[in-house]
Scaffold this motif. Sequence first.
Motif, mmCIF file in Angstrom:
data_model
loop_
_atom_site.group_PDB
_atom_site.id
_atom_site.type_symbol
_atom_site.label_atom_id
_atom_site.label_comp_id
_atom_site.label_asym_id
_atom_site.label_seq_id
_atom_site.Cartn_x
_atom_site.Cartn_y
_atom_site.Cartn_z
ATOM 1 N N MET A 1 0.826 -1.196 0.000
ATOM 2 C CA MET A 1 0.000 0.000 0.000
ATOM 3 C C MET A 1 0.868 1.257 0.000
ATOM 4 N N LYS A 2 0.165 2.383 -0.424
ATOM 5 C CA LYS A 2 0.884 3.661 -0.480
ATOM 6 C C LYS A 2 0.862 4.350 0.886
ATOM 7 N N ALA A 3 1.980 5.045 1.167
ATOM 8 C CA ALA A 3 2.087 5.837 2.400
ATOM 9 C C ALA A 3 3.144 6.906 2.194
ATOM 10 N N ALA A 4 3.052 7.966 3.016
ATOM 11 C CA ALA A 4 4.058 9.035 2.998
ATOM 12 C C ALA A 4 4.821 8.960 4.305
ATOM 13 N N VAL A 5 6.129 8.767 4.218
ATOM 14 C CA VAL A 5 6.957 8.560 5.418
ATOM 15 C C VAL A 5 8.032 9.621 5.519
ATOM 16 N N VAL A 6 8.417 9.928 6.751
ATOM 17 C CA VAL A 6 9.477 10.898 7.018
ATOM 18 C C VAL A 6 10.789 10.402 6.399
ATOM 19 N N ARG A 7 11.488 11.277 5.708
ATOM 20 C CA ARG A 7 12.757 10.876 5.098
ATOM 21 C C ARG A 7 13.812 10.630 6.172
ATOM 22 N N GLU A 8 14.725 9.708 5.891
ATOM 23 C CA GLU A 8 15.748 9.375 6.891
ATOM 24 C C GLU A 8 16.695 10.549 7.123
ATOM 25 N N ASN A 9 16.775 11.491 6.131
ATOM 26 C CA ASN A 9 17.676 12.641 6.345
ATOM 27 C C ASN A 9 16.923 13.844 6.930
ATOM 28 N N ASN A 10 15.661 13.654 7.290
ATOM 29 C CA ASN A 10 14.859 14.742 7.899
ATOM 30 C C ASN A 10 15.002 16.050 7.120
ATOM 31 N N ASP A 11 14.860 15.972 5.791
ATOM 32 C CA ASP A 11 15.029 17.209 5.002
ATOM 33 C C ASP A 11 13.729 18.013 4.894
ATOM 34 N N GLY A 12 12.713 17.563 5.594
ATOM 35 C CA GLY A 12 11.466 18.339 5.600
ATOM 36 C C GLY A 12 10.453 17.876 4.572
ATOM 37 N N TYR A 13 10.875 16.918 3.718
ATOM 38 C CA TYR A 13 9.931 16.354 2.754
ATOM 39 C C TYR A 13 9.640 14.902 3.134
ATOM 40 N N VAL A 14 8.800 14.250 2.361
ATOM 41 C CA VAL A 14 8.450 12.860 2.675
ATOM 42 C C VAL A 14 8.738 11.959 1.477
ATOM 43 N N ASP A 15 8.953 10.686 1.753
ATOM 44 C CA ASP A 15 9.080 9.695 0.686
ATOM 45 C C ASP A 15 7.714 9.047 0.478
ATOM 46 N N LEU A 16 7.332 8.936 -0.766
ATOM 47 C CA LEU A 16 6.053 8.269 -1.088
ATOM 48 C C LEU A 16 6.384 6.814 -1.408
ATOM 49 N N ILE A 17 5.967 5.902 -0.519
ATOM 50 C CA ILE A 17 6.313 4.490 -0.689
ATOM 51 C C ILE A 17 5.066 3.696 -1.061
ATOM 52 N N ASP A 18 5.256 2.494 -1.620
ATOM 53 C CA ASP A 18 4.062 1.678 -1.923
ATOM 54 C C ASP A 18 4.184 0.278 -1.342
ATOM 55 N N ASP A 19 5.093 0.134 -0.374
ATOM 56 C CA ASP A 19 5.208 -1.188 0.288
ATOM 57 C C ASP A 19 4.775 -1.090 1.752
ATOM 58 N N TRP A 20 3.840 -0.144 2.007
ATOM 59 C CA TRP A 20 3.392 0.057 3.384
ATOM 60 C C TRP A 20 2.412 -1.051 3.802
ATOM 61 N N GLU A 21 2.601 -1.570 4.989
ATOM 62 C CA GLU A 21 1.639 -2.500 5.575
ATOM 63 C C GLU A 21 1.379 -2.060 7.016
ATOM 64 N N PRO A 22 0.145 -1.827 7.421
ATOM 65 C CA PRO A 22 -0.120 -1.446 8.811
ATOM 66 C C PRO A 22 0.220 -2.581 9.763
ATOM 67 N N ARG A 23 0.509 -2.225 10.999
ATOM 68 C CA ARG A 23 0.827 -3.257 11.992
ATOM 69 C C ARG A 23 -0.422 -4.086 12.277
ATOM 70 N N SER A 24 -0.248 -5.261 12.848
ATOM 71 C CA SER A 24 -1.424 -6.087 13.199
ATOM 72 C C SER A 24 -2.144 -5.440 14.380
ATOM 73 N N LEU A 25 -3.429 -5.706 14.481
ATOM 74 C CA LEU A 25 -4.265 -5.034 15.486
ATOM 75 C C LEU A 25 -4.046 -5.624 16.879
ATOM 76 N N ALA A 26 -3.763 -4.729 17.823
ATOM 77 C CA ALA A 26 -3.681 -5.146 19.231
ATOM 78 C C ALA A 26 -5.079 -5.057 19.841
ATOM 79 N N PHE A 27 -5.234 -5.491 21.078
ATOM 80 C CA PHE A 27 -6.534 -5.441 21.736
ATOM 81 C C PHE A 27 -7.055 -3.999 21.755
#
Length: 350
Positions: A1-27
Amino acid sequence: MKAAVVRENNDGYVDLIDDWEPRSLAFGEALVDVEYVGICHTDLHVAAGDFGDPNKMGTQNGKFRRVIGHEGVGRVSKLGEGASDYLKLGDRVSIAWFYDACGVCDYCVSGNETFCRNARNSGYTVDGAMAQQCVVNAKYAVKVPEGLDPVQATSITCAGVTMYKSLKVGETKPGQWVSVHGAGGLGSLAVQYAHNVFGAHVAVIDGNDDKLEAARLNGAEVLVNRKKEDVVARVNELTGGVHNAQVTAVNDAAFSQAVNVLRPMGKLVAVALPQGDMSLNIAKTVLDGIEVRGSLVGTRADLKEAFQFGAEGKVTPIVEKVPFSEINSVIDEMKQGSITGRKVIDFTTL
Ligand SMILES: NC(=O)c1ccc[n+]([C@@H]2O[C@H](COP(=O)([O-])OP(=O)(O)OC[C@H]3O[C@@H](n4cnc5c(N)ncnc54)[C@H](O)[C@@H]3O)[C@@H](O)[C@H]2O)c1
Ligand SMILES: CCCCCCO
Ligand SMILES: [Zn+2]
Ligand SMILES: [Zn+2]
């Protein structure tokens, strides 16, 4: 899935990724199919590491990658064990900065839960809304009322609730004067809540004439372009001094101006988060009995109220839908101060 994540160099922009998977649901957690997400200036602070590197606060697929976003709206598509006490499939819920808290500390049990020392924040200390799916704590995900446009609801999820709350913090009363320093995402809604909900007169300050005109159309009676006029002189001349000053401008100078437009016993409500310190005129503060108060987003109860005023048409966020691919362009526009209202990322077209 698509998501926007903070860049590892914290340059103020985001990386648009498409391998996002949400974590499994806790209680007590639920999965939300995200529909729309507004971009708040706080997202820019987070992406730049202004509050510390959020990538160091969580992992995704073995890498440190934090999903941004806390002006999210979407529909519940899966319920974890224990979540059905609070949500049902298909509910439209918000994904707000105030993600959850401990529920038992002095702050949590006294109506001040946003100040809980164990509060978690969407798009900062937990993965946020800027993804096709997002995990929420079912007890803390405030429902969006039927009748409120979901795109507009995104703006109330942070900008709206923050300014509704900060006007409460400023003890705003009908007929009083409020100055709003910064007419951006937060300021544009501050004008509407102050005028339409609290019954106050509004003076608004910005450097962008389009934003000032939008504020006038939404009830502001005094408009000051900080690039063309003396803010302190004009606001004092036209209002006699304000009862409370709402500072949403990402600029240290706005805080000093705010102090100097207060009438005696006025309150400065600090909302914006420029890096650095606030310099206060000590004589003014002492001789006029000035108060300075900080205000942080809103509780679940505040958000429910803020949404309701939207559903009743008392506030109408200025919003424009934008494709996911244009997130970094929106970040640039926000840095330039050229967005009137809010740009909202549309996940329904992905
Ligand atoms: N305290 C909280 O709970 C909370 C919640 C949300 C956002 N914030 C913070 O509030 C700030 C504003 O967020 P936003 O999304 O509205 O940003 P924004 O970029 O949409 O708006 C900021 C506005 O300030 C104006 N401005 C800049 N310098 C100014 C000055 N000297 N005087 C008057 N106006 C000036 C800009 O033209 C712009 O219109 C950010 O720092 C954000 O992190 C705080
Ligand atoms: C520390 C940042 C607080 C911002 C609230 C949501 O924009
Ligand atoms: Zn925000
Ligand atoms: Zn707590």
